[in-house]
Design an enzyme around this catalytic site. Structure first.
Site, PDB file in Angstrom:
ATOM      1  N   ASP A  83     -11.387 -11.683   2.491  1.00 40.72           N
ATOM      2  CA  ASP A  83     -12.653 -11.681   1.737  1.00 40.72           C
ATOM      3  C   ASP A  83     -13.070 -13.112   1.416  1.00 40.72           C
ATOM      4  O   ASP A  83     -14.245 -13.479   1.515  1.00 40.72           O
ATOM      5  CB  ASP A  83     -12.515 -10.905   0.415  1.00 40.72           C
ATOM      6  CG  ASP A  83     -13.062  -9.485   0.521  1.00 40.72           C
ATOM      7  OD1 ASP A  83     -12.967  -8.907   1.616  1.00 40.72           O
ATOM      8  OD2 ASP A  83     -13.585  -8.963  -0.491  1.00 40.72           O
TER       9      ASP A  83
ATOM     10  N   ASP B 282      -0.902 -18.638  -2.441  1.00 45.15           N
ATOM     11  CA  ASP B 282      -1.839 -19.210  -3.419  1.00 45.15           C
ATOM     12  C   ASP B 282      -2.362 -20.564  -2.934  1.00 45.15           C
ATOM     13  O   ASP B 282      -3.555 -20.859  -3.038  1.00 45.15           O
ATOM     14  CB  ASP B 282      -1.215 -19.297  -4.824  1.00 45.15           C
ATOM     15  CG  ASP B 282       0.256 -19.664  -4.823  1.00 45.15           C
ATOM     16  OD1 ASP B 282       0.905 -19.544  -3.774  1.00 45.15           O
ATOM     17  OD2 ASP B 282       0.777 -20.082  -5.867  1.00 45.15           O
TER      18      ASP B 282
ATOM     19  N   LYS C 269       4.964 -15.665   0.225  1.00 43.00           N
ATOM     20  CA  LYS C 269       5.276 -16.051  -1.156  1.00 43.00           C
ATOM     21  C   LYS C 269       6.792 -15.988  -1.298  1.00 43.00           C
ATOM     22  O   LYS C 269       7.335 -15.373  -2.213  1.00 43.00           O
ATOM     23  CB  LYS C 269       4.557 -15.085  -2.125  1.00 43.00           C
ATOM     24  CG  LYS C 269       4.631 -15.454  -3.592  1.00 43.00           C
ATOM     25  CD  LYS C 269       3.742 -16.621  -3.986  1.00 43.00           C
ATOM     26  CE  LYS C 269       3.884 -16.902  -5.476  1.00 43.00           C
ATOM     27  NZ  LYS C 269       3.208 -18.147  -5.886  1.00 43.00           N
TER      28      LYS C 269
ATOM     29  N   ASP D 295      -5.659  -9.045   2.912  1.00 45.87           N
ATOM     30  CA  ASP D 295      -6.873  -8.376   2.437  1.00 45.87           C
ATOM     31  C   ASP D 295      -7.657  -9.316   1.523  1.00 45.87           C
ATOM     32  O   ASP D 295      -8.875  -9.483   1.648  1.00 45.87           O
ATOM     33  CB  ASP D 295      -6.470  -7.099   1.678  1.00 45.87           C
ATOM     34  CG  ASP D 295      -7.670  -6.226   1.353  1.00 45.87           C
ATOM     35  OD1 ASP D 295      -8.711  -6.355   2.024  1.00 45.87           O
ATOM     36  OD2 ASP D 295      -7.566  -5.418   0.419  1.00 45.87           O
TER      37      ASP D 295
ATOM     38  N   TYR E 143       0.837  -1.187   0.000  1.00 41.10           N
ATOM     39  CA  TYR E 143       0.000   0.000   0.000  1.00 41.10           C
ATOM     40  C   TYR E 143       0.878   1.245   0.000  1.00 41.10           C
ATOM     41  O   TYR E 143       1.878   1.306   0.720  1.00 41.10           O
ATOM     42  CB  TYR E 143      -0.952  -0.043   1.210  1.00 41.10           C
ATOM     43  CG  TYR E 143      -1.948  -1.162   1.021  1.00 41.10           C
ATOM     44  CD1 TYR E 143      -3.235  -0.897   0.614  1.00 41.10           C
ATOM     45  CD2 TYR E 143      -1.565  -2.488   1.164  1.00 41.10           C
ATOM     46  CE1 TYR E 143      -4.138  -1.930   0.389  1.00 41.10           C
ATOM     47  CE2 TYR E 143      -2.453  -3.527   0.937  1.00 41.10           C
ATOM     48  CZ  TYR E 143      -3.731  -3.245   0.549  1.00 41.10           C
ATOM     49  OH  TYR E 143      -4.601  -4.258   0.312  1.00 41.10           O
TER      50      TYR E 143
END
Ligand code: ATP
Ligand code: MG
Length: 354
Positions: free
Chosen positions: A245, A217, A184, A241, A131
């Site tokens: 969801d 992933d 990752k 984030d 961000y």
């Protein structure tokens, strides 16, 4: 007497905030919390009236309050940042150093959308990552060196990685004693490798908690296939984030997803979802997300300020939500039920008043 500031925000924000306050007032009457509220406008309203989505006066008020109830803010129609359209959530988290975005997902009876129930908490680092960081990158972490090339930069610091990992391990201690570090590091060898080393360093101080590691992933796939592997997940800002969801949708829907942005001195209740402009003003939004966020704020008061009544109120709110959602006749529209935002808030308040 805890004093909360209330920022209803855009879209469905005012409706779900009204319902949440209705429930808080009922909980207050039963548990004697002595809550008081100061209301401030933010978002599109202050963009029109004051030229900014986040007035400085709101940040000032936040510095001296005992908690924040933050409604969703629209991101869709923003003019560019130089016209005042700052991302309120990010600016608020970074400005108040609310570094822990705590995002639980628990399947409510009869409402899960996955093939297995889940009960987990995603601990999201909320101050850096991908961000845009105004301080470090002088305006934005994104830029275009030529009209045909766009670049984004990601900053991770030891300070931020260590403290969010500590919160994850502390939380796991009062849950099922397992932390899954999402990363990752196979591809982002420098940044995610660093992140993983920080989490492992903290894990060494919590020998009673199991450290599990998973590539982001694969984590998305396992959330669907075998969500019971997870207790507390800790992840950097962007990964968390997206995964939250997914987890909240699997648990029953975005309308159920509460969260807090917190540190040791301040806690802000904020639904995980956005302003849902498609259903705004129609009494269709599910207020449970913000109601459960407010319950988390009360839990924070129990944990950080020793306010036992606030903790009892939080548990009563959770139980009342479970009871209403268990019955298809008292579910909201997004869950296939008949209840509007206002009616659900009133039913929940009535149940709390007993
Ligand atoms: P924003 O730009 O503010 O994020 P959005 O269009 O992305 O807005 P979200 O709020 O993120 O909308 O949610 C996506 C969709 O999920 C919404 O369009 C809405 O239909 C649904 N939704 C989100 N929150 C709720 C809620 N509390 N109750 C019912 N439906 C919701
Ligand atoms: Mg959205």
């Amino acid at each position: 007497m805890p004093r909360f500031i209330v920022l209803p925000g855009d879209g469905i924000g005012p409706e779900i905030t009204d319902a949440t306050l209705h429930v808080l007032r009922a909980a207050d009457a039963r548990f004697g919390l002595g809550l008081t509220y100061d209301f401030h406008e933010i978002g599109l309203k202050t963009l029109a009236s004051q030229g900014t989505t986040l007035p400085a006066s709101v940040m000032e008020a936040a510095k001296t309050c005992d908690g924040v109830i933050l409604g969703p803010i629209s991101h869709l129609d923003y003019p560019t940042k130089d016209k005042g359209g700052v991302n309120v959530s990010a600016a608020f988290r970074v400005g108040m150093d609310l570094y822990a975005n705590v995002r639980p997902a628990r399947t409510r009876p009869g409402l899960g959308r996955g093939h297995q129930p889940l009960d987990l908490v995603i601990m999201r680092e909320a101050t850096e990552g991908f961000y845009p960081d105004r301080n470090m990158f002088q305006g934005s972490g994104e830029f275009m060196p030529t009209p045909d090339v766009a670049i984004s930069m990601r900053k991770l610091t030891r300070h931020a990685c260590i403290r969010i990992a500590e919160r994850a391990f502390e939380l796991a201690r009062i849950r099922r004693r397992k932390v899954t570090a999402v990363h990752k590091a196979n591809t982002f060898i420098v940044t995610d490798g660093f992140w993983l080393r920080c989490v492992r360093e903290v894990a060494a101080r919590f020998p009673d908690v199991v450290l599990d590691e998973i590539i982001v992933d694969a984590c998305a796939a396992i959330l669907v296939r075998d969500p019971q592997r997870f207790d507390v997940l800790v992840a950097t800002n962007f990964h968390a984030d997206i995964l939250s969801d997914l987890a909240s949708e699997l648990s029953g829907g975005l309308g159920l997803a509460g969260s807090t942005n917190e540190n040791e001195v301040l806690c802000c209740a904020q639904a995980q979802h956005g302003s849902a402009p498609d259903i705004a003003g129609q009494d269709k939004a599910n207020p449970v997300s913000l109601i459960l966020s407010a319950a988390m704020l009360l839990e924070w008061h129990e944990k950080r300020r020793g306010n036992a009544a606030a903790g009892a109120a939080a548990r009563a709110i959770n139980d009342a939500v479970d009871a209403l959602l268990a019955d298809p006749a008292t579910r909201t529209v997004d869950l296939g039920g008949p209840m509007g935002t206002r009616a659900f808030g009133q039913a929940l308040a009535a149940r709390l008043e007993g």
